[in-house]
Structures are given as C-alpha cells and as structure tokens.
Design a protein around this motif. Structure first.
Motif, mmCIF file in Angstrom:
data_model
loop_
_atom_site.group_PDB
_atom_site.id
_atom_site.type_symbol
_atom_site.label_atom_id
_atom_site.label_comp_id
_atom_site.label_asym_id
_atom_site.label_seq_id
_atom_site.Cartn_x
_atom_site.Cartn_y
_atom_site.Cartn_z
ATOM 1 N N GLY C 135 0.900 -1.195 -0.166
ATOM 2 C CA GLY C 135 0.061 0.054 0.122
ATOM 3 C C GLY C 135 0.861 1.249 0.161
ATOM 4 N N ILE C 136 1.825 1.265 0.844
ATOM 5 C CA ILE C 136 2.767 2.351 0.866
ATOM 6 C C ILE C 136 3.387 2.495 -0.258
ATOM 7 C CG2 ILE C 136 4.616 3.398 2.091
ATOM 8 C CD1 ILE C 136 3.972 1.580 4.486
ATOM 9 N N TYR C 137 4.106 1.768 -0.767
ATOM 10 C CA TYR C 137 4.819 1.754 -1.870
ATOM 11 C C TYR C 137 3.899 2.243 -3.312
ATOM 12 C CZ TYR C 137 8.783 1.489 -5.254
ATOM 13 O OH TYR C 137 9.789 1.954 -6.108
ATOM 14 N N SER C 216 -5.535 -7.961 0.089
ATOM 15 C CA SER C 216 -6.037 -6.931 -1.151
ATOM 16 C C SER C 216 -6.865 -5.876 -0.395
ATOM 17 C CB SER C 216 -7.213 -7.849 -1.790
ATOM 18 O OG SER C 216 -6.636 -8.961 -2.181
ATOM 19 N N GLN C 217 -7.496 -6.346 0.498
ATOM 20 C CA GLN C 217 -8.344 -5.095 1.544
ATOM 21 C C GLN C 217 -7.710 -3.955 2.018
ATOM 22 O OE1 GLN C 217 -10.864 -6.912 4.539
ATOM 23 N NE2 GLN C 217 -12.266 -5.374 4.415
ATOM 24 N N ILE C 218 -6.654 -4.378 2.869
ATOM 25 C CA ILE C 218 -5.865 -3.594 3.543
ATOM 26 C C ILE C 218 -4.995 -2.721 3.021
ATOM 27 C CG2 ILE C 218 -4.097 -3.560 5.565
ATOM 28 C CD1 ILE C 218 -5.518 -5.848 6.897
ATOM 29 N N VAL C 264 -9.475 -0.817 9.945
ATOM 30 C CA VAL C 264 -9.725 -1.955 9.116
ATOM 31 C C VAL C 264 -9.086 -3.217 9.860
ATOM 32 C CG1 VAL C 264 -9.394 -3.257 7.055
ATOM 33 C CG2 VAL C 264 -10.081 -0.779 7.119
ATOM 34 N N ILE C 265 -7.828 -2.830 10.562
ATOM 35 C CA ILE C 265 -7.222 -4.086 11.172
ATOM 36 C C ILE C 265 -7.986 -4.279 12.363
ATOM 37 C CG2 ILE C 265 -5.215 -4.559 12.381
ATOM 38 C CD1 ILE C 265 -3.623 -2.960 10.228
ATOM 39 N N ALA C 266 -8.374 -3.227 13.258
ATOM 40 C CA ALA C 266 -8.829 -3.775 14.588
ATOM 41 C C ALA C 266 -10.280 -4.518 14.269
ATOM 42 C CB ALA C 266 -9.207 -2.404 14.986
#
Lengths: 569, 307, 336
Positions: C135-137, C216-218, C264-266
C-alpha cells in the motif's frame, strides 16, 4: 502410540490366532475414513443422525445386523431367533435373544443380559429424549432370563420382531458406563457419550466433536484375527466433492461416504484408477408430493389444510398422470445420480418381496401421450398463453424442495418438461435446516407444504415396511391441531387404504404381507398424489488398496469393518 | 434561482461561469485508467443488457444433448451440466449481479457514510451510533437472514412480484449487513478531520453543520469511501451467490455471476471455461469500477485538479 | 484517555447484555430446528421428545436467564475450580450444553481455538505484513508499473471468493503437484522440527487463500489513505525542511494515514477468532468458523449464542482499541 497398538495387536493375534489365519489383528496399519459431515457424538441414542450412527457402529454393536442383501447376521447374539427355532414365541408376543459365549466389552468385562435391559431403560426414559425410541415401540418389557438370555416382550403380537437391539441404530450400551446417565442426566455424561465402551472391532482413543475421531483396535474383540487395521482415523468436514477428491485423486483417504456429486465428475475421478465407487440400495425414494389441499397464499393460515378445500387441479389423477408421464426418469438418473440411482415407479421399491411391478409404464417418458391425455380430458389452453387451464384456473404450480445441487438440477429439468405439456412451474429451494425442521412458526417446512408440489427423499429403516406404509392414513395428515406433525405429506385420504393398513398390522405370513404392501403401493401410485422419481442408493468410494468392503444400505455402511483389510501391493 | 440564471444568460458578452463539474470532467478525462475503466464498464453494461437481443438463446433453456460441452460455435462459452448455454447465462447473470452489486453497494455506502459522519461529527450521538454498529457487527448473519426472509419474503413477493420482491430483499439484506466497516472508517477519518485548521476556520465564520459536512468533511473522506465502494461491489456479488446457494436468494434456475462461479468450481478440471468466464467477469467489473473510483477521487480533489 | 477507556469499558457491560439479548431473540425467531438434520425415519413424536429434552419447551425469558446464569456464573466458577482445585460445589451446576454434541460448549471452543489461531491468525499477520508495504509503495509511486500490477492483483484477489480460490490451489498444489496435503490434520501436534515442517505444509494452502483476501483489502485502504496525505501541505513543509524522503514518508505521512487502516485491522481481529467459514470448510480445518456454521445449520442455539457473544466481546474490545489508537496516532483527537 501407534507402535504400542501395533505390538499389542500383533501379540494378541499371535496368542489366539489359529496358525492358518490369513490376516492378523492390527497388522494392516492405519485406515483413513472421511465423512464430510462430521459426527457430533458417538452415542446414537442422543443423536439419530446417520453420521453419528455409522461412526458409533465401529464401537457399539447390536444383537444382529443386516448385510448388503438385507438378511440378518448375528453379531452379539449367538444366532437369529425365529419361530422355527423357538426364539420367537408362537403368538409373536416375545423374542428371546441369546448372547454369544464369552462376549466381552472392550474394557475386558463380560457382556450380560442386564446390559440389554439397561439399554431399553436408557432409551425409553421419559426425560431422555432418546432419538431411537421408535425402535422400542410396542415393547412391553425387556427381561434378563439368565446372564446370556434376553427376552423382549411386546404389548401385542409383532409380526416383525427384529426392531429392538437390531441394526446400527439400536445397539447395546454398557450398563456400568451409563448407569448415572439416565433421563435428564444423559447429556451431562460427556465422557461416556464421546467414548462409549462397546463390543465392536474398534475402541475410541480420541473424540473431537464435529471434527475427528481416532479409534484403536479393540484388544478384546471376539474374533482374534480381526480387525486387520490397528487404527482408524475418522475425519469430518468439507463437502462431498472434496471428500471424493481425497480418496479418488490425492489418495489421502481410504474411504469416503455419501458422495452425492455430479456423476460425470465422479466417473472422471474414478478413472484415475486410485479408488472405486461403490453403491448400495435400500428403500430411499426421491419423490414428488402433489398437494391434495389448496395451498393458495390468499387463504392465509388455513391453506394446505382440510379447511382450505381440495386443490383446484392436483386432486385429479389425470393431471398427476400427465405430470408423471412428462418426466424422463432415466435422464434424471444420468444427470444427477449416476450409479447411485435407478428410475422407479413405486414409492416402495424394495425389498423384492414388497416391490410392485404394476406401475412400470412410467419408466418411459411420453410427452405426446401426456399432452393427448390432457387434451382428451378437456384440460386445454383456452387463452393462448401456453399454459393449460383446468376449469378456468391456469395450471401454475409452486414447486419446492430443499437446497441441494442435484435437486436444483432435477427441478430445472422437470420444469422444462412440464412447460412442454402446458404446466408452468415456479421453483423454490429452501435451506434444509428450515425445510426439514419442524418449527411450527416457519412457513417453509415440508410438513406445512405451502406449495403445490414438493420433492424430497424418504425411506424406512430396517426391512419391514408396515410402519412406513401406515404413513398415508387419513389420520396422519399434518394439520395445525397436530402442530403440523404427521407423515401423510401430500394429504392423501382413502378409507380403503386405511383398511389395508389395519389388515397388515394383523397379518403375520410374509407372503401375505408382501401382497398387502404391494396393493397399498399401487393404490397410492394410481391416485397420482405421489410421483416417485428415483430409487436412491448410497454412494461411497474406497481406495483400491482397501479390501473387504461390502456396502449395505440396510444398516451402517461400515457394518463389516472388522473384515476390512489392506490389499498387499 | 432559475430566474436569475436565465436573466444573466441573456446578457450580451457575459460568458457563463464554468460549473465545477466541467473541471471535474476535464480532470477525469486525463486519467487514463479511469477512462479505460469507464469504457470497459460501459462495454460490460452493453454486453449484458443489449447482448441478449443479439444472442437470443434463453439462459434457462435446457438442451440436454449439449450437456458439459466445451466451447463451440453453437455455444461459444460452452454449456453447463444441463446443457444450458453459458454465454446466455453469463449475460443474464451479469444483469442481476451488476444490479445487485451496485444497488447494495450504494445502500451500504449511504448508510455507512451517514452513520460514520454523524458519529464522528456530533459527539452526542457518537456513543449510541457506535454501539449500534457494534451490535450489527456482532449479529450472526445467517440466522438474521433466515428471520428476515421468513418475515418479509411473502409480503414482498405479493407486493412486487417474485423477482422484484426477491431483488429488493437481497439488496436490503446485503446493504444493511455490510455498512458497518464503512461507518467505522469514515468516523475515524472525521474525528481526525474535525480537529484540522480549515474546519476550525470554517466553523469560526459560522458555517452551519450541514454545509460543514457536505462541503468540508465529506470531500475529504472520499478516498476511503471510494475504496469501500469498489470492495463493496465485489462483496455484494459474492454474498449474493452465497445467499442463493443457501436457498435464500433468487430461485435456483436464475443465473448470477457468483452462482455460476460457485457451480463451476467443481468443474474446474474438466470444463475450466465454466469458472474462467464468470470469474473474469466479476474481477474485471470490479477492477473497472476501482479505476473509475480512482479517477473520480482524483477529479474531485481540488488540490490535484489544480496541477 | 484513561478515564475514557474506563468509562467505555463500563459502558460495554450493558451494551453486551443488550447485544446478547438481541442475538438470543433472533436465534429464537429463526426457523431452524435442532432435529432437522435427523433422518426422516425418526417419527415426529420422538422429535418432540428430543426438543423437550433440550429445554425448548420453556418460555423464552427463562431460557435466556438460564443461559446468562450458565455462561456468567457457572462457567467461570467451573474454570476457577478447574484451575485452582478448590471445591466450589460443582454438583448440580449446569454448564452451557451444545444441542448437537450434548457436551459443554466452552470445551469445544477451547478445542477448536488452536487450529483457528494457527491458520487464520497466521494469515492475518502475513496479510498485514504484505499489505502495508504494498500500500505504501503503491501510493508513493502512484501509477508506476508496481502500482498498476498491485492494483490488478489485489482487485482480482479480492473478487475471487475463497470457495473458488481454495479449490484452485488444492487442484494445483495437492492434486497435480502433490506438494501439500488438501486436508488439515487437527490432531497433529508440533513437538520437533520435522513435525513443525508438517504443520507448516498443511498450513500453507489455507494461509495463502486467506492472506490474499486480507492483503487486498488492507493494501487498498493503505494506498488510498497515503495518497490523501502525500499531497498535504505538511508534507511539502517537511520536505522543505530538508528531511529525507524516508522520514517524510515513513514517519510523517504514514502516521497520519494510519487511521482508516487501523480501523480495518481492528475490525478484522474479531473475525480472526470467528474463523474463516468457507476456507476452513474447503481445507477441513474445522476451527471456530466451522463450529459456528455447523451450529447455525443444526439449530444449536446454545453454541451459536455463546460463540456470537464471544465475538461481540471481541468486537467491542477492539473497537475500543481502535479508538484509543486514533488518539495516539493523532493527538488532536480527544474524547473527554
């Protein structure tokens, strides 16, 4: 662990086996069985599900079991009691079983007649909710004549006395183990329910509910050479297709149960040459019930009851006959059942003695004939929309069944054939837990039958159809007064039929009972309130290296697991 | 308003100020992915809505001789286990799946955003709304569905007919059981936004809450909403297939993409085209919506638009 | 923040009681029946007896109170007795009994927990560890080939449901290549290196399928949130100050972008404990997800009620964790 059992098993075999024995106990290693629906308990009296009964049949045994032909084989009993050998009383009011000599539980204690008496008390306790209570219907008392002799007394003459303590569904449990588990205390005996002590070829080593069971060979099994396997892993979970794959494609398992998947796929998996598909036929028939009462939603709560009045057109046998003629049963078998099905025209297809041959015309599809039949009867399409009208009412039906891939394919095919004779079907499928659940609040149960036509499979256990044929008495019609209980699902009612039911319950000679059952079957068939489609069998698969499988649909399919062995490469 | 605008347009020499939506459109056009996504999505729509007029085979017609056939001229995508034409089924399935996917996604997005913004912006309702979200997250989905179906199927069927009734029911069911994640995410972002300087500035000049939310807060939480939207379509299409598999959705002879994929899974080795086509259809549709979302987000962001 | 946490924890008690009541009502209203799965050869009057022996005859409020008592009083007492060996008068104290297995629900849950944590927990961690860098890159190099490929793979990955991808990897890796087993052995115990390798092998396929979904989601949320922040003024300021790119992106931007991702993670953690129903079924992992779906289909109200209540506790707890994390990530957010 495995090694220990192997050694012990080998030692036991060495000690008792006659020198000519082919196989020895515990020499064939581990047997892997997969049941894609996992057993939730090993006490068949607490859960009547097929998976629980069959898993428990490795451990718990009964006096006798049915082999693949439906014949009785003595298991715990020394022989099968009959009127001829004096085991069954002349007036048919009692049966006396004699236990084998020296029979021992897997913990080494002897089996006595008291265990059988206790089993009867356990299952008939009013607070126990015993799932197999119907096996003890009509049993007045069970008494221990001596240590090895059990007499079952019936309240009235019982022409077919082989119910209590016969077959995998009514095994004998150990009195010592379950002594504190009577009635309301039954579910609290987790240890006993998960690890019953039995006389069967295997004993429970570990039980994980709804997941996996590990069995080890029973060191005290009566036949010193059996079982050939030292260990059985009984895994549950997944679905039918993946279970088939694990036996026929990856070879991870030796035996898989209930593989109701597309026959084309099953045949292709079998072609890999790792395993074999086996089938066994009992009495299961996939059938259509034609509602004889009016299920019109506009009638509200009284629909599908006597108050709603007769169905606008399905009570006419000509309509039912046309619907039946339009169906190509062979094709349904080919598409959905393969080796696990045969076309049938009888709701009572087996055993042979009871199977009628009077209705076999239906085996051939005849759409033109069906159209001609309806035309002759004046049931024609009057407004040109392609759907026939019956006294001005268009023949549209709601056709429901439980959710299941094969059933949905069958629905689609039948819908198309019916559209060719001018009958329009709306399809509905309902989750099995709702459809077969008896919740009186749900509109979707098969007993309520808020539809015109519904499809499912029914059968009877054992080999005697008396109770099954009594299902279609007028008094068995489900209604709100009876909380919708009753097995006469299509709401068939005939005085002549009821008379035959009464006659059968008083008739003992087998030939005569066969004639009565066939007559009842034919009467039902000619009313066309019920349209039988497929005589269904169980479909299982075993690895080619597994020998001794004799699959029976009259009993647990694992009934002779003691005789299974590994075929040497 | 209309009077004023019509009178101004009559003035000679005055060019009407460009609406900001033209800027958005200009920016959207420059986003290559978004344009391709939109083009593909329109192509899919044409395929499923206009296609059946060209490829006239009935999706429910059973031609038993064609059973399990591979691709051929008569059946370009093959036929299923009953000999129904896969091309026709993909088209018919697409109509339902896209309609269900889009409407259910919109419903869950609207509910989720609404709850999220309210909870994040107004502290008084925060506790209550978030506990409601917890409740919905905790509800066991299947029994809830069984209850909803039991209570509402027959009334809806009577009012809207069998197909419309079931459609409304399914969209409603998927919508009200999938808004919670969006709500939580939006709320988290709003909580952070609320403390930013521009919000403080807007508030200090007396902006009323509704304008605050519409003009200042919502545009700034657009990106997580867009992601939720694209993921939501995929989820809705798959959930629908799970529903019909359980007998809670459309009748069994009614094809949808998710259901075609599910039915085809067992045929993976023998007739791979049975899973490839529905799988591709779902994936590419979701992908195209994702790119449209990306483009929209960029186009709506004045900071990017200015560049 | 501490008072806020304590207040929320106290608030959680009535919330959870209310949630459990609603769940109970829904389960009671649902038309599934514990005797539905029995063969039709079992007659209706026997079925009625079975239902009576399960206590279904009692009125609903009695059953709810009974469950509350069993779950909140009897089970903890039994646990205490088991751990400490004290005699707390266990006789006559009824536990929450599953209708399907007729055994205590809590024991079954404890039995199912290991495989669920192994498989679903691992895939969750793996998924997050892959998703965050992607996601970051992707955001940092927006519209680069890496970003485009990442978008394609994650969107396709998310659109392909596990009922299909699970079977696909089984056909490839178990049937054709024969590398990994297709059936998860729950009785397998890890004691040494070779048995750990076996465990690893049987975990690879389900973890692969699940991690794809989670990644995919995160990663989508991570990318979108990073993009929002990369154009902010403070980023320009930070760069102008001469901070290195790594510091700008990994410290300033990342921290500000974490809020939706943390949410989302929580939200996903309770789902880890909820198991992955379809993936568990495909690979026969038989964890908590399998337990839940089996109990629902079997109309086993005590099991469903207990499981969903535990999920509810986790959901409330992790939403609280997320709220606390918001405050840490962005100190301007305050709840008091």
């Amino acid at each position: 662990m495995k090694f220990r059992h192997l050694v012990l098993g080998a030692m036991a075999a060495f000690a008792f086996a006659p020198t000519t024995a082919m196989a020895e106990r515990g020499t064939d290693g581990q047997l892997n069985i997969i049941y894609w629906q996992a057993p939730s308990t090993l006490n068949p009296y607490l859960s009547g599900g097929t998976k629980e009964v069959e898993a428990a049949s490795l451990v718990l045994e009964s006096m006798a079991r049915f082999d693949e032909t439906g014949a009785l084989v003595p298991f715990m009993a020394a022989d099968i009691p009959t009127v001829e050998n004096g085991g069954v009383a002349e007036d048919l009011t009692s049966i006396t079983w004699t236990l084998r000599e020296g029979l021992m539980w897997s913990d080494g204690t002897p089996v006595t007649a008291n265990d059988a008496v206790f089993t009867w008390q356990y299952c008939t306790h009013p607070e126990g909710g015993c799932a197999q209570a119907s096996y003890f219907d009509g049993v007045d008392s069970v008494e221990a004549v001596d240590d090895r002799t059990v007499r079952v007394n019936f309240t009235e003459a019982k022409p077919f006395p082989y119910t209590a303590f016969v077959g995998a569904e009514s095994p004998i449990i150990q009195a010592a183990q379950f002594a504190d588990c009577l009635g309301a205390a039954a579910p609290e005996c987790t240890e006993a329910n998960f690890g019953p002590i039995g006389t069967g070829p295997f004993a429970v080593e570990e039980f994980r509910p709804n997941d996996v069971i590990v069995f080890a060979a029973n060191e005290n099994y009566r036949n010193p050479d059996q079982p050939a396997f030292s260990r059985v892993v009984f895994k549950g979970g997944g679905d039918a297709a993946s279970a088939a794959r694990s036996v026929l494609e990856t070879g991870e398992f030796d035996y898989a149960w209930n593989l109701q998947i597309d026959p084309t796929l099953l045949a292709e998996m079998e072609a890999n040459g790792i395993g074999t598909v086996v089938t066994a036929f009992g009495t299961s028939v996939e059938r259509l019930h034609l509602n004889q009462f009016n299920p019109d939603p506009a009638l509200g709560d009284i629909r599908s009851t006597a108050e709603a009045g007769p169905h606008p057109f399905l009570t006419d046998p000509i309509v039912g006959q046309a619907l039946s003629m339009a169906i190509d049963r062979s094709l349904l078998v080919e598409v959905g059942y393969g080796a696990g099905g045969q076309p049938t025209c009888n709701v009572l297809p087996a055993p042979e003695l009871y199977a009628s041959t009077a209705n076999d015309d239906c085996l051939v599809q005849d759409i033109d004939g069906a159209n001609a039949l309806l035309d002759e009867a004046g049931i024609v399409d009057t407004d040109g929309d392609g759907i026939r009208e019956y006294n001005g009412i268009p023949m549209r039906v709601l056709y429901q069944t439980s959710t299941n891939a094969v059933r949905q394919d069958t629905q689609a095919l039948v819908k198309q054939w019916w559209s060719e004779i001018g009958v329009d079907a709306e399809l509905r499928n309902i989750d099995a837990s709702v459809f077969f659940g008896g919740d009186p609040a749900s509109p979707d149960t098969f007993q309520k039958f808020y539809a015109d036509i519904e499809m499912y499979t029914n059968n009877f256990s054992g080999v005697d159809p008396e109770a099954y044929m009594a299902n279609w008495r007028c008094s068995d019609i489900p209604s709100p007064e009876s909380q919708w209980q009753g097995a006469n699902i299509q709401r068939f009612c005939s005085e002549d039929y009821d008379a035959l039911v009464t006659e059968m319950s008083r008739t003992a000679p087998l030939e005569e009972r066969g004639r009565l059952a066939r007559e009842m079957n034919d009467m039902l068939m000619q009313s066309y309130s019920i349209i039988p489609l497929i005589h269904r069998g169980g479909v299982s698969a075993h690895a080619n290296s597994l020998g001794g499988v004799r699959m029976s649909d009259w009993d647990s399919e694992l009934w002779n697991i003691a005789e299974w062995y590994r075929i040497a490469e | 308003m209309t009077d004023a605008s019509s009178s101004t347009s009559e003035q000679v020499g005055y060019t009407k100020p460009r609406s900001q939506w033209w800027d958005v459109w200009d920016q959207f056009k420059t986003h290559k992915g978004a344009v391709m996504g939109a083009a593909f999505f329109i192509a899919v729509l044409i395929f499923v809505y206009v296609g059946p007029y060209i490829w006239t085979l009935d999706a429910q017609y059973i031609d038993i001789r064609a059973r399990n056939q591979g691709p051929s001229l008569a059946h370009p995508m093959g036929a299923d286990q009953l000999g129904r034409d896969m091309l026709a089924r993909i088209m018919a399935g697409g109509r339902t799946s896209i309609a269900v996917g889009l409407t259910a996604m919109l419903l869950s997005l609207v509910v989720g955003t609404f709850v999220g913004v309210l909870a994040g912006y107004f502290r008084r309702v925060d506790g209550l709304l978030m506990r409601l979200t917890d409740l919905f997250l905790a509800l066991p989905l299947l029994p809830l569905l069984l209850v909803i179906i039991m209570l509402f199927r027959d009334p809806l069927r009577a009012t809207f007919g069998p197909e419309q009734g079931i459609f409304i029911l399914i969209v409603f069911v998927i919508g009200i059981t999938s808004w919670m994640q969006t709500a939580r995410i939006v709320r988290g972002d709003v909580l952070a936004l609320k403390e930013r300087e521009f919000v403080l500035a807007a508030r200090s000049i007396g902006t009323p809450p509704h304008r605050m939310i519409l003009r200042h807060v919502l545009p700034n939480v657009l990106s997580p909403i867009m992601v939720s939207a694209t993921l939501g379509i995929a989820t809705a299409i798959i959930t629908e297939s799970a529903l019909s598999f359980l007998g809670l959705g459309f009748p069994s002879d009614f094809p949808t993409w998710g259901r075609l994929l599910f039915d085809g899974t067992d045929w993976l080795q023998r007739n791979p085209e049975r899973v490839i086509w529905p799988g591709l259809a779902i994936s590419l549709t979701v992908l195209s919506v994702n790119y449209i979302g990306d483009g929209l987000r960029d186009a709506l962001d004045p900071r990017i638009r200015g560049r | 923040m501490l008072t806020f946490t304590i207040r929320r924890l106290l608030m959680a008690i009535p919330t959870l009681l209310f949630i459990s009541l609603i769940i109970f009502l829904i389960l009671d209203l649902a038309p599934s029946d514990p005797t539905a799965s029995l063969p039709l050869t079992i007659p209706p009057d026997v079925r009625a007896d079975i239902r009576a022996s399960l206590g279904l005859d009692e009125p609903i409020h009695i059953r709810f109170l009974l469950w509350l008592n069993q779950f909140f009083v009897n089970e903890p007492l039994n646990l205490l007795q088991h751990w400490t060996g004290w005699d707390l008068g266990g006789e006559g104290r009824t536990r929450v009994i599953s209708w399907q297995t007729r055994s205590p629900v809590v024991d079954i849950i404890a039995q199912r927990m290991p495989q669920t944590l192994w498989v679903v927990g691992t895939s969750y961690i793996v998924g997050i560890l892959i998703a965050l860098p992607i996601g970051i890159y992707s955001a940092y190099r927006q519209y680069s080939i890496f970003d485009q490929a990442g978008t394609f793979v994650t969107m396709v990955g998310f659109s392909v449901p596990p009922f299909f991808s699970g079977v696909l990897v089984i056909v490839i890796f178990a049937v054709n290549l024969g590398w990994f087993p297709s059936v998860y052995d729950t009785t397998h115990v890890v004691v040494d290196w070779p048995s750990f390798v076996i465990q690893l092998k049987q975990m690879i396929l389900p973890v692969m399928v699940l991690a794809l979904q989670i990644t995919s989601q995160i990663s989508r949320f991570m990318r979108a949130s990073m993009l929002d922040n990369l154009n902010q003024d403070y980023v320009r300021t930070a760069r102008a100050k001469g901070l290195t790119e790594t510091v700008v992106v990994m410290v300033h931007v990342l921290r500000n972008s974490m809020i939706p991702v943390v949410t989302v993670i929580a939200l996903g953690v309770p789902q880890v404990f909820g198991g992955a129903i379809i993936t568990e079924q495909v690979f026969k992992v038989n964890g908590l997800g399998h337990l839940l779906i089996g109990a629902i289909q079997g109309g086993d109200i005590p099991t469903v009620q207990t499981l969903t209540f535990i999920f509810a506790v986790l959901i409330v707890l992790f939403n609280l964790v997320a709220d606390v994390l918001y405050g840490i990530l962005d100190p301007r957010i305050r709840y008091d």
